[in-house]
Design an enzyme around this catalytic site. Structure first.
Site, PDB file in Angstrom:
ATOM      1  N   SER A  97       0.854  -1.185   0.000  1.00 16.77           N
ATOM      2  CA  SER A  97       0.000   0.000   0.000  1.00 16.77           C
ATOM      3  C   SER A  97       0.892   1.237   0.000  1.00 16.77           C
ATOM      4  O   SER A  97       1.700   1.402  -0.911  1.00 16.77           O
ATOM      5  CB  SER A  97      -0.945  -0.065   1.206  1.00 16.77           C
ATOM      6  OG  SER A  97      -1.818   1.017   1.217  1.00 16.77           O
ATOM      7  N   HIS A 130      -3.022  -0.909  -3.070  1.00 14.87           N
ATOM      8  CA  HIS A 130      -4.212  -0.103  -2.761  1.00 14.87           C
ATOM      9  C   HIS A 130      -4.158   1.181  -3.576  1.00 14.87           C
ATOM     10  O   HIS A 130      -3.207   1.949  -3.480  1.00 14.87           O
ATOM     11  CB  HIS A 130      -4.238   0.262  -1.270  1.00 14.87           C
ATOM     12  CG  HIS A 130      -4.463  -0.929  -0.394  1.00 14.87           C
ATOM     13  ND1 HIS A 130      -4.160  -0.917   0.946  1.00 14.87           N
ATOM     14  CD2 HIS A 130      -4.960  -2.158  -0.658  1.00 14.87           C
ATOM     15  CE1 HIS A 130      -4.459  -2.104   1.474  1.00 14.87           C
ATOM     16  NE2 HIS A 130      -4.943  -2.876   0.509  1.00 14.87           N
ATOM     17  N   ASP A 169      -4.105  -4.835   6.020  1.00 13.00           N
ATOM     18  CA  ASP A 169      -4.491  -5.731   4.937  1.00 13.00           C
ATOM     19  C   ASP A 169      -3.285  -6.607   4.573  1.00 13.00           C
ATOM     20  O   ASP A 169      -2.142  -6.156   4.575  1.00 13.00           O
ATOM     21  CB  ASP A 169      -4.947  -4.907   3.725  1.00 13.00           C
ATOM     22  CG  ASP A 169      -5.634  -5.749   2.670  1.00 13.00           C
ATOM     23  OD1 ASP A 169      -6.116  -6.837   3.010  1.00 13.00           O
ATOM     24  OD2 ASP A 169      -5.683  -5.312   1.500  1.00 13.00           O
TER      25      ASP A 169
END
Lengths: 279, 188
Positions: free
Chosen positions: B11, B38, B131
């Protein structure tokens, strides 16, 4: 890729048996849904409904029909948003609506309408374009709870900012707030938006064509189907459209692989809007 | 067990981290590489264009039902989850966000663990949320290989730290080590 044969896991066997059971007992057919997603949803259902195994869900749902609606909510319901992919709605407005204007009456099918976000988006767009009075909308889904939610047209207020932004980007020329009233933490959409809408239980998997549509919008539904089922559904859409009618699908979906693709021509390629051929 | 897929999740700071790892993969890399970064949902996917010029492997956005090909890097499209099927094809979904993210790293990793079991290599790199942690745990639990960017070397340590906490079997490595480890693993 290696052609290694991995023996089927117990969980995969259980999933197949559950899907067979749902079809044989309730006639809900998820057997040709894309497997990785359905597995993910079933494992969520197992955890959240408090079962030890997929087989336990199967036993419960066969013997107690009150489990079915809860399971269906895991298997079918999806969150969507109003005017999702604003460029799609802009293309409908700018490219498709001029053709639709030439018809004295219109039929629009929102297939797999879930909670109705797409239906209300189209209904607002048609009202803005002066087509609402001549249009009948058909909103269908296999999940009765989703249809009830679509019929209610109530969404959490905290989603409205996104919906409003999407609507603006779609070229909307009313204010989204003209179409709902805020009630505590909820936005209640104007019932005039659904006064010419028929809500109906319809399965793309097992039911027949829905006749003489001018526009079918079915986005992010085909993505959940395997190739065989996608093919059936594309054929169903072809049969359900008038000649020269329009079909809109999701931005990551395609008709390319369907045996029925030759019934359609690209209309707005980038937005996955197709037109049924005249012949 | 040979490697059947490499899955990578990152991310914040991810583009730079990937710029170290992906261009280093040799043209004859014998497995598909699937990447979740992301990205904001409505942004057009700039990652493919960015990496296509830098990488020796083919780089593309993942398409629904596309068969996985070795030596190809697939990026998840914005606003869709990326999964793999046991048949070795790609599946996209618009299911709800997981860890506030769509695409979510956990969704890719769990499906890869399920589809490819011990043939899965999962790599979690820099990022500002959790995540990937559960996904990497699934990869390790299935007998796959877990790799995490050493938190101290990551631009944002949160994601690698969470992955190591959830999956203690995973190896912590610097970016250069990750690249060598992949080559070594695939040469075996």
């Amino acid at each position: 890729m290696d052609a290694e044969v991995v023996s089927e896991s117990i969980e995969d066997i259980e999933i197949q048996l559950l899907l067979d059971a749902l079809y044989r007992h309730y006639h809900y057919d998820f057997r040709h849904y894309a497997r990785a997603s359905i597995k993910r949803r079933l494992l969520q259902a197992r955890t959240q409904l408090g079962y030890d195994s997929i087989s336990a869900i199967q036993s419960a749902v066969l013997h107690d029909e009150t489990i079915l609606p809860r399971l269906l909510n895991f298997l079918t319901v999806q969150v969507s948003e109003m005017f999702r992919d604003p460029s799609y709605f802009r293309a409908l407005r700018e490219k498709v609506v001029p053709h639709l204007r030439t018809y004295p009456s219109l039929k629009v099918w929102v297939a797999g309408c879930s909670h109705g976000e797409e239906l209300y988006s189209l209904s607002i767009l048609f009202a803005e374009e002066g087509l609402a009075d001549r249009t009948m909308f058909y909103a269908t889904d296999i999940n009765p709870a989703a249809l009830r939610a679509a019929q209610a047209g109530v969404y959490p207020l905290d989603r409205i900012r996104l919906f409003t932004e999407n609507h603006r980007l779609s070229g909307g020329h009313s204010s989204l707030s003209d179409h709902y009233t805020a009630n505590y933490d909820r936005a209640v959409f104007d019932k005039s938006l659904r006064k010419r809408t028929v809500f109906s239980d319809h399965s793309l998997v097992t039911d027949a064509a829905f006749g003489e549509m001018h526009l079918i919008s079915c986005r992010n539904v085909l993505i959940y189907f395997d190739r065989e089922l996608q093919d059936r559904v594309v054929g169903l859409f072809g049969e359900s459209l008038v000649r020269g009618g329009f079909l809109g699908i999701g931005s990551k979906e395609s008709l390319r692989f369907s045996a029925h693709a030759n019934q359609f021509a690209d209309f707005v390629r980038t937005e996955r809007i197709y037109r049924r051929n005249a012949r | 067990m040979s490697v059947r897929a490499v899955v990578i999740g990152t991310s914040a700071g991810g583009v730079q981290a990937l710029s170290h790892v992906l261009p280093a993969l040799p043209a004859d890399f014998p497995a598909p590489v699937l990447v979740v970064v992301h990205v904001p949902p409505r942004r057009k996917n700039a990652l493919v264009a960015l990496f296509a010029n830098k990488c020796q492997l083919a780089v593309k956005e993942a398409e629904d039902k596309e068969p996985l090909a070795p030596g190809t890097i697939y990026f998840a499209p914005p606003d869709y989850h990326l999964l793999v099927e046991t048949s070795g094809t790609i599946a996209l979904s618009s299911d709800e966000a997981v860890n506030y993210s769509r695409p979510a790293i956990d969704v890719l990793f769990e499906s890869a663990a399920d589809a490819f079991g011990p043939g899965t290599v999962g790599i979690v790199m820099t990022g500002a949320n959790y995540d990937g942690a559960q996904g990497l745990r699934a990869v390790c639990a299935a007998g796959g290989h877990g790799i995490v960017q050493t938190p101290a070397t990551a631009e944002v340590a949160t994601m690698p730290e969470a992955a190591l906490a959830a999956c203690p079997d995973a190896q912590a490595m610097r970016l250069e080590e990750i690249e060598h480890a992949l080559e070594a693993m695939l040469a075996r």
